[in-house]
Design an enzyme around this catalytic site. Structure first.
Site, PDB file in Angstrom:
ATOM      1  N   THR A 151      32.218  45.256  42.373  1.00  0.00           N
ATOM      2  CA  THR A 151      33.136  45.945  43.296  1.00  0.00           C
ATOM      3  C   THR A 151      34.168  46.788  42.542  1.00  0.00           C
ATOM      4  O   THR A 151      34.356  47.973  42.837  1.00  0.00           O
ATOM      5  CB  THR A 151      33.868  44.901  44.171  1.00  0.00           C
ATOM      6  N   HIS A 154      50.992  34.962  44.089  1.00  0.00           N
ATOM      7  CA  HIS A 154      51.190  36.419  44.147  1.00  0.00           C
ATOM      8  C   HIS A 154      52.596  36.854  43.739  1.00  0.00           C
ATOM      9  O   HIS A 154      52.766  37.831  43.028  1.00  0.00           O
ATOM     10  CB  HIS A 154      50.893  36.922  45.567  1.00  0.00           C
ATOM     11  N   GLN A 167      42.058  46.113  49.343  1.00  0.00           N
ATOM     12  CA  GLN A 167      41.932  45.247  48.166  1.00  0.00           C
ATOM     13  C   GLN A 167      40.915  45.732  47.141  1.00  0.00           C
ATOM     14  O   GLN A 167      41.053  45.488  45.948  1.00  0.00           O
ATOM     15  CB  GLN A 167      41.583  43.820  48.618  1.00  0.00           C
ATOM     16  N   ARG A 185      42.458  39.075  53.312  1.00  0.00           N
ATOM     17  CA  ARG A 185      41.081  39.189  53.801  1.00  0.00           C
ATOM     18  C   ARG A 185      40.285  37.988  53.243  1.00  0.00           C
ATOM     19  O   ARG A 185      40.534  37.522  52.135  1.00  0.00           O
ATOM     20  CB  ARG A 185      40.446  40.526  53.397  1.00  0.00           C
ATOM     21  N   HIS A 243      44.207  43.468  53.160  1.00  0.00           N
ATOM     22  CA  HIS A 243      45.264  42.450  53.215  1.00  0.00           C
ATOM     23  C   HIS A 243      46.465  43.083  53.921  1.00  0.00           C
ATOM     24  O   HIS A 243      46.675  44.298  53.827  1.00  0.00           O
ATOM     25  CB  HIS A 243      45.763  42.061  51.834  1.00  0.00           C
ATOM     26  N   GLY A 274      41.984  38.805  38.301  1.00  0.00           N
ATOM     27  CA  GLY A 274      41.388  37.465  38.395  1.00  0.00           C
ATOM     28  C   GLY A 274      41.649  36.621  37.162  1.00  0.00           C
ATOM     29  O   GLY A 274      41.405  35.420  37.161  1.00  0.00           O
ATOM     30  N   SER A 293      46.570  41.879  40.188  1.00  0.00           N
ATOM     31  CA  SER A 293      45.669  41.857  41.348  1.00  0.00           C
ATOM     32  C   SER A 293      46.027  42.945  42.365  1.00  0.00           C
ATOM     33  O   SER A 293      47.088  43.579  42.285  1.00  0.00           O
ATOM     34  CB  SER A 293      45.761  40.496  42.037  1.00  0.00           C
ATOM     35  N   CYS A 294      45.168  43.106  43.351  1.00  0.00           N
ATOM     36  CA  CYS A 294      45.408  44.095  44.413  1.00  0.00           C
ATOM     37  C   CYS A 294      46.706  43.790  45.161  1.00  0.00           C
ATOM     38  O   CYS A 294      47.487  44.694  45.469  1.00  0.00           O
ATOM     39  CB  CYS A 294      44.231  44.119  45.377  1.00  0.00           C
ATOM     40  N   ASN A 295      46.944  42.510  45.440  1.00  0.00           N
ATOM     41  CA  ASN A 295      48.163  42.134  46.169  1.00  0.00           C
ATOM     42  C   ASN A 295      49.412  42.418  45.344  1.00  0.00           C
ATOM     43  O   ASN A 295      50.394  42.976  45.839  1.00  0.00           O
ATOM     44  CB  ASN A 295      48.121  40.643  46.520  1.00  0.00           C
TER      45      ASN A 295
HETATM   46  P1  NAD Z   1      32.309  41.274  41.552  1.00  0.00           P
HETATM   47  O1  NAD Z   1      31.737  39.919  41.666  1.00  0.00           O
HETATM   48  O2  NAD Z   1      32.104  42.245  42.651  1.00  0.00           O
HETATM   49  O3  NAD Z   1      31.810  41.958  40.220  1.00  0.00           O
HETATM   50  C1  NAD Z   1      31.803  41.303  38.980  1.00  0.00           C
HETATM   51  C2  NAD Z   1      30.669  41.845  38.127  1.00  0.00           C
HETATM   52  O4  NAD Z   1      30.716  41.226  36.841  1.00  0.00           O
HETATM   53  C3  NAD Z   1      29.295  41.524  38.731  1.00  0.00           C
HETATM   54  O5  NAD Z   1      28.487  42.677  38.635  1.00  0.00           O
HETATM   55  C4  NAD Z   1      28.787  40.387  37.830  1.00  0.00           C
HETATM   56  O6  NAD Z   1      27.374  40.386  37.721  1.00  0.00           O
HETATM   57  C5  NAD Z   1      29.413  40.747  36.495  1.00  0.00           C
HETATM   58  N1  NAD Z   1      29.540  39.606  35.570  1.00  0.00           N
HETATM   59  C6  NAD Z   1      29.238  38.292  35.782  1.00  0.00           C
HETATM   60  N2  NAD Z   1      29.521  37.566  34.675  1.00  0.00           N
HETATM   61  C7  NAD Z   1      30.001  38.421  33.757  1.00  0.00           C
HETATM   62  C8  NAD Z   1      30.478  38.275  32.411  1.00  0.00           C
HETATM   63  N3  NAD Z   1      30.484  37.091  31.796  1.00  0.00           N
HETATM   64  N4  NAD Z   1      30.933  39.372  31.743  1.00  0.00           N
HETATM   65  C9  NAD Z   1      30.931  40.588  32.353  1.00  0.00           C
HETATM   66  N5  NAD Z   1      30.487  40.794  33.626  1.00  0.00           N
HETATM   67  C10 NAD Z   1      30.032  39.727  34.307  1.00  0.00           C
HETATM   68  O7  NAD Z   1      33.865  41.040  41.275  1.00  0.00           O
HETATM   69  P2  NAD Z   1      35.029  42.071  41.566  1.00  0.00           P
HETATM   70  O8  NAD Z   1      35.471  41.907  42.962  1.00  0.00           O
HETATM   71  O9  NAD Z   1      34.639  43.401  41.072  1.00  0.00           O
HETATM   72  O10 NAD Z   1      36.197  41.467  40.668  1.00  0.00           O
HETATM   73  C11 NAD Z   1      36.321  41.795  39.297  1.00  0.00           C
HETATM   74  C12 NAD Z   1      37.727  41.455  38.843  1.00  0.00           C
HETATM   75  O11 NAD Z   1      38.629  42.276  39.557  1.00  0.00           O
HETATM   76  C13 NAD Z   1      38.187  40.013  39.089  1.00  0.00           C
HETATM   77  O12 NAD Z   1      39.091  39.660  38.070  1.00  0.00           O
HETATM   78  C14 NAD Z   1      38.907  40.124  40.406  1.00  0.00           C
HETATM   79  O13 NAD Z   1      39.844  39.091  40.613  1.00  0.00           O
HETATM   80  C15 NAD Z   1      39.578  41.455  40.241  1.00  0.00           C
HETATM   81  N6  NAD Z   1      39.940  42.118  41.491  1.00  0.00           N
HETATM   82  C16 NAD Z   1      39.091  42.117  42.554  1.00  0.00           C
HETATM   83  C17 NAD Z   1      39.477  42.749  43.729  1.00  0.00           C
HETATM   84  C18 NAD Z   1      38.589  42.747  44.937  1.00  0.00           C
HETATM   85  O14 NAD Z   1      39.092  42.839  46.041  1.00  0.00           O
HETATM   86  N7  NAD Z   1      37.302  42.691  44.799  1.00  0.00           N
HETATM   87  C19 NAD Z   1      40.713  43.401  43.796  1.00  0.00           C
HETATM   88  C20 NAD Z   1      41.536  43.452  42.673  1.00  0.00           C
HETATM   89  C21 NAD Z   1      41.141  42.787  41.525  1.00  0.00           C
END
Ligand code: NAD
Length: 358
Positions: free
Chosen positions: A22, A209, A319, A184, A235, A123, A152-154
Site C-alpha cells: 500500500t 498516537h 490513511q 478505519r 480516519h 509501523g 504514522s498517518c495519524n
Molecule cells: P502492506 O502490507 O500493504 O505492504 C507491505 C509490503 O511489504 C508487502 O508487499 C509485503 O509483501 C512486503 N514485505 C513483507 N515482509 C517484508 C520484509 N521483511 N521486508 C520488506 N518487505 C516486506 O503494508 P503497508 O500498509 O504498505 O504498510 C507499510 C508500512 O507503512 C507499515 O510500517 C505501516 O504501519 C506504515 N503505514 C501504513 C499506512 C496504511 O494505512 N496502510 C499508513 C501510514 C503508514
C-alpha cells in the site's frame, strides 16, 4: 549519486523501495515524479499480483530476500527479477523501508551493513532510528542523518494542524491537546482485518498516537484515545486544544493559519455538502491523483470552534496517502538536498501534480 544530463548538472538520488505494498507503491510513484531522485529498484517478497504494476511502471524488480530459491520463483512466474536485496542495496543511495512493520530492526541491520541510508514508516517504533520525521515539525533536525522514520498517518495528520498552532502561541506558552482517533478498521485492499460490525475501543490508554507526535514536536503536550470503526476509507480525529492564556487566536485566525499551511484542505461542510468521509473521498477522486489519494488533511471549517482558551475541531485523514509526500521530503532531508521544508514540500507537491496531469 549520479549526475543527470543537461547544462546545469543536478544530483539525482538513487532510491530503492523495500516492500511494494500500500505505502511502497505510492512512495515509488511520488519519487518517480521528482527530477532530483529516481527509482533504481523495488522489492517484492514473491511473484504476487503487485509484480504486474512493477512491470507496467518499468521499475527494476528485486526480491526482498537474497535466497536463490525465492529469487528464482519470480522467473518461474514470468517476471524478470534482477536479484536479491543485497544487489539492490549495492546500487542505491537511500532505501525506503515500506515493509509491514515490526521487521525494521532486521532490515536496518542489512542497510547499515551495506552503508545505505534508510527511511522507515510509522509501523516501526521511534526507538529503531531514535529520530522521526514530519515535514512541518522537524525537517531540519533530519538533515544528513543516516536513518529516520516517517511517523504514522495519524501522527502526520496531528502534526499538520497542531504544529502551526503551537508555533503561533509559543511566546505565550505550550498547547495541551487531547485527541480522539476514530480509526478505519482496515485499508480497502485488506481482507484480514476488522471489525466489520462493531466499534472497538483501543484499550491501551492513552493510545500511542499522541506520544508519537511528541517524537517530532516535543513541545506539544498531547494524549489520545483511539477507537476502530467499520470503514476502510479514512480516519477522523476529534481534537481539543487548550491554548495558553493570552494566545491571541480566534477561530478565524486559526483557519487563516491552516489556510497558509501546506497540505491542509479547509472546507465548509454545510456549503459544500461534504458532511462525511464518504464525500471527502469522492472529492479526492475528483482531484485526480492515482488511487484517488488525498495527501492533504481535510478540516471542516464549520466544525472549528474556539471558546475562551479551548479550540475544538475535526479532521479527516486519508490513511493510505498522507505520508507519501512526507517520504519524498524526508529523502531531501536525510540526503542533505534541501534545508527549507517549505521549499521541499512545494517541489514535491508540484511534481506529483504534474505527474498526475492535474
Ligand atoms: P502492506 O502490507 O500493504 O505492504 C507491505 C509490503 O511489504 C508487502 O508487499 C509485503 O509483501 C512486503 N514485505 C513483507 N515482509 C517484508 C520484509 N521483511 N521486508 C520488506 N518487505 C516486506 O503494508 P503497508 O500498509 O504498505 O504498510 C507499510 C508500512 O507503512 C507499515 O510500517 C505501516 O504501519 C506504515 N503505514 C501504513 C499506512 C496504511 O494505512 N496502510 C499508513 C501510514 C503508514
Amino acid at each position: 549519486m549520479v549526475f543527470s544530463e543537461g547544462s546545469m548538472k543536478q544530483m539525482v538520488t538513487k532510491v530503492a523501495i523495500n516492500g511494494f505494498g500500500t505505502i511502497g507503491k505510492r512512495v515509488a510513484d511520488a519519487v518517480d515524479a521528482q527530477d532530483d531522485m529516481e527509482i533504481v529498484g523495488v522489492t517484492k517478497t514473491s511473484p504476487s499480483f503487485g509484480c504486474e504494476l512493477v512491470v507496467r511502471k518499468g521499475y527494476p524488480l528485486y526480491c526482498t530476500f537474497d535466497d536463490n530459491e525465492k529469487i528464482g520463483a519470480f522467473a518461474d512466474s514470468g517476471y524478470e527479477c534482477k536479484g536479491g536485496l543485497s544487489s539492490l542495496l549495492s546500487i542505491c543511495d537511500v532505501i525506503i523501508d515500506c515493509s509491514p512493520g515490526k521487521v525494521g530492526a532486521e532490515n536496518l541491520a542489512k542497510y547499515k551493513l551495506a552503508g545505505v541510508k534508510s527511511i522507515f514508516q510509522g509501523g516501526e517504533k521511534h526507538t529503531l532510528t531514535d529520530i522521526s520525521y514530519t515535514s512541518s515539525a522537524n525537517h531540519s533536525e533530519n538533515m544528513d542523518v543516516d536513518s529516520t522514520r516517517v511517523v504514522s498517518c495519524n501522527t502526520t495528520g496531528l502534526s499538520r494542524t497542531l504544529v502551526p498552532i503551537s508555533e503561533f502561541v509559543k511566546e505565550k506558552g505550550k498547547i495541551s491537546v487531547n485527541s480522539v482517533m476514530i480509526r478505519r478498521a482496515a485499508d480497502p485492499g485488506d481482507s484480514s482485518k476488522g471489525p466489520i460490525n462493531a466499534i472497538k475501543p483501543v484499550l491501551k490508554v492513552p493510545s500511542h498516537h499522541g506520544t508519537d507526535l511528541m517524537t517530532v514536536k516535543p513541545e506539544i503536550e498531547i494524549t489520545s484515545l483511539a477507537v476502530a470503526v467499520p470503514t476502510t476509507i479514512m480516519h477522523v480525529h476529534a481534537i481539543t486544544v487548550t491554548l495558553p492564556s493570552g494566545h491571541g487566536l480566534s477561530a478565524e485566525k486559526v483557519l487563516e493559519l491552516w489556510d497558509n499551511t501546506p497540505r491542509v484542505i479547509l472546507m465548509n461542510g454545510a456549503k459544500t455538502k461534504i458532511t462525511s468521509t464518504a464525500e471527502v473521498m469522492e472529492l479526492a477522486r475528483d482531484i485526480g491523483r492515482k488511487w484517488g489519494d488525498l495527501h492533504e488533511i481535510f478540516v471542516w471549517e464549520d466544525g472549528v470552534s474556539l471558546l475562551d482558551d479551548t479550540l475544538y475541531y475535526f479532521q479527516a485523514i486519508h490513511q493510505e496517502s498522507d505520508v507519501i509526500p512526507e517520504n519524498v521530503d524526508a529523502i531531501r532531508a536525510i540526503m542533505n538536498i534541501e534545508k527549507d521544508w517549505k521549499a521541499s514540500v512545494d517541489k514535491t507537491d508540484k511534481a506529483i501534480s504534474a505527474y498526475n496531469g492535474i
